[in-house]
Design an enzyme around this catalytic site. Structure first.
Site, PDB file in Angstrom:
ATOM      1  N   SER A  39     -12.607 -25.446  24.757  1.00 57.79           N
ATOM      2  CA  SER A  39     -13.615 -25.346  26.006  1.00 57.79           C
ATOM      3  C   SER A  39     -13.328 -24.177  26.943  1.00 57.79           C
ATOM      4  O   SER A  39     -13.054 -23.130  26.400  1.00 57.79           O
ATOM      5  CB  SER A  39     -13.503 -26.431  26.781  1.00 57.79           C
ATOM      6  OG  SER A  39     -14.365 -26.642  27.933  1.00 57.79           O
ATOM      7  N   LYS A  59     -19.795 -26.219  28.636  1.00 57.63           N
ATOM      8  CA  LYS A  59     -18.418 -26.691  28.532  1.00 57.63           C
ATOM      9  C   LYS A  59     -18.045 -27.967  29.419  1.00 57.63           C
ATOM     10  O   LYS A  59     -17.335 -28.923  29.001  1.00 57.63           O
ATOM     11  CB  LYS A  59     -17.563 -25.617  28.921  1.00 57.63           C
ATOM     12  CG  LYS A  59     -17.637 -24.362  28.161  1.00 57.63           C
ATOM     13  CD  LYS A  59     -17.063 -24.480  26.541  1.00 57.63           C
ATOM     14  CE  LYS A  59     -16.999 -23.253  25.710  1.00 57.63           C
ATOM     15  NZ  LYS A  59     -16.791 -23.533  24.433  1.00 57.63           N
TER      16      LYS A  59
END
Ligand code: COA
Length: 313
Positions: free
Chosen positions: A173, A191
Site C-alpha cells: 500500500s 490505497k
C-alpha cells in the site's frame, strides 16, 4: 541483472526457511516487488510473478531465479489484474507448475501525479481498478490455495512450525492517505481501500489460519514510484525532511516481507507495517516536490515526472 544478496536481503534470516514453498506476486517485475520475491527465493521459495508486460515479466523472472541455484521462477506476462479470468488462469498455472500457492504479494499498482480537477473519471477508475479491484481479484484467485496452505502450516507460538509457514498475504500500500497528499487523490482513495480489504481478509480468514497484512513503503530509492511521484531536483531536499534522513531501499521492504511471512510474523494479523523512515509523521507538502499551491491555482499539469499529463476532461 543478478544482485548481491545484501541488495535485497539482510543476512539475519536463515537459509531454507521457505523451502518447498511458493510465492505468487502481482506487479512482480517492479522494483519493490521483485526484491520481495527475490528475498523469498533466496531463502528457499519458488515463485510466480505476474505482470502486464510479457518481456519485462519473463526477463525479471529469469533474473530472480539467479538468487538460488535450482530455483523455479515463472514469469506470467499479459495479465492485467483488472481481469479476473486472467488472474485465475495465472493462479491455476502457478499451482499446476509449482505445486501450490503459500504466500501472496498483491503489489500491482497504478500511479501518476495530478490534482483531482485534472483527472477524468476514466483516470480515477483506472487507478481504483488496478489497486482495489486488482487486489480483490488477486485475493479471489489465490484464496482457495492460501486456505489449503494455511491448514497445513498452523502455528501455536510455542513450538517451531515443522514445515515452516504458509497461508499468508501482504498487500503493498502507501502512506499517502494518512495525512492527505495533494496530486494523489486517486491513489489515496485506492490505497485506503486496499488497507480496508487487508483488514477484512484478516478478520474473515484468520480463523482458517490465514494472515493478511499491509506493508506501506515510504519513498524507496531507484523505484518507478519515486520516478513517477517526485522530481529529480527535489529529492535531496525530500531526503533531508525524512526523520531517518534518507530514502529507503528495496531491501528494507524485502526484510519487512520476510518478517511477516516467516515464523517471526505468526501473530501479526490485520496490521499495517509502515517502512518509511518515519516520513509520514512529517508533512510531505513543500518538501521540494512542487510549488504548492501556486501551480495548482494556475491549473498547470505536474511537470518533470514520468507519466505527467492531463486527462481529456
Ligand atoms: N494525469 C491525468 N490523467 C492521466 C495521467 C496523468 N498523469 N496519466 C494517465 N491519465 C489518464 C488517461 O488520460 C486516461 O484517461 P482518459 O481516457 O480520460 O484520457 C486514464 O488515465 C487511463 O489511462 P491509460 O493510459 O489508458 O490507462 P492504463 O490502464 O493503460 O494505465 C495508469 C493506467 C494511468 C495508472 C498508468 O499510469 C499506468 O499504466 N501505470 C502503471 C505503472 C505504475 O503506475 N506503477 C506504480 C508505480 S508507483
Amino acid at each position: 541483472m543478478p544482485l548481491e544478496p545484501y541488495q535485497y536481503l539482510s543476512p539475519v534470516w536463515k537459509d531454507g526457511i521457505f523451502n518447498n514453498k511458493v510465492v505468487f506476486c502481482t506487479g512482480g517485475a517492479g522494483s519493490i516487488c521483485s526484491a520481495q520475491v527475490r528475498a523469498m527465493v533466496h531463502l528457499g521459495a519458488n515463485a510466480c510473478i505476474i505482470g502486464r508486460n510479457v518481456e519485462k515479466t519473463e526477463t525479471m523472472a529469469a533474473d530472480i531465479a539467479t538468487a538460488r541455484p535450482g530455483a523455479k521462477v515463472l514469469g506470467i506476462g499479459a495479465v492485467d489484474v483488472r481481469k479476473p479470468e486472467a488472474l485465475n488462469a495465472a493462479a491455476e498455472r502457478c499451482v499446476k507448475e509449482l505445486g501450490a500457492i503459500d504466500f501472496v504479494i498483491a503489489g500491482a499498482a497504478g500511479n501518476f501525479l495530478a490534482p483531482m480537477d485534472q483527472i477524468s473519471s476514466n483516470a480515477m477508475k483506472s487507478v481504483l481498478d488496478i489497486d482495489v479491484l486488482g487486489s480483490y481479484n488477486t485475493v479471489k484467485a489465490t484464496l482457495p490455495h492460501l486456505i489449503i496452505s494455511a491448514s497445513k502450516h498452523r502455528t501455536d507460538g510455542k513450538n517451531p512450525p515443522t514445515n515452516g509457514t504458509g497461508g499468508r498475504i501482504i498487500f503493498v500500500s502507501a502512506t499517502l492517505h494518512y495525512t492527505g497528499t495533494p496530486m494523489q487523490s486517486h491513489v489515496s482513495v485506492a490505497k485506503a481501500g486496499v488497507d480496508a480489504m487487508a483488514m477484512s481478509v484478516a478478520i474473515e480468514q484468520g480463523p482458517r489460519g490465514i494472515t493478511s497484512n499491509v506493508i506501506a513503503p515510504g519513498p524507496i530509492a531507484d523505484t518507478e514510484g519515486v520516478a513517477r511521484l517526485s522530481k529529480k531536483e527535489g529529492r535531496d531536499k525530500t531526503a533531508k525532511a525524512i526523520p531517518s534522513g534518507r530514502y529507503g531501499t528495496v531491501k528494507e521492504i524485502a526484510d519487512a516481507t520476510i518478517y511477516l511471512f516467516s515464523d517471526s510474523g505468526n501473530y501479526v494479523n490485520g496490521e499495517i507495517l509502515v517502512v518509511d523512515g518515519g516520513q509520514w509523521h512529517t508533512s510531505k507538502v513543500g518538501a521540494g516536490q512542487w510549488e504548492y499551491p501556486d501551480f495548482l491555482l494556475k491549473g498547470d499539469a505536474v511537470q518533470g515526472v514520468a507519466g505527467g499529463k492531463k486527462s481529456k476532461l
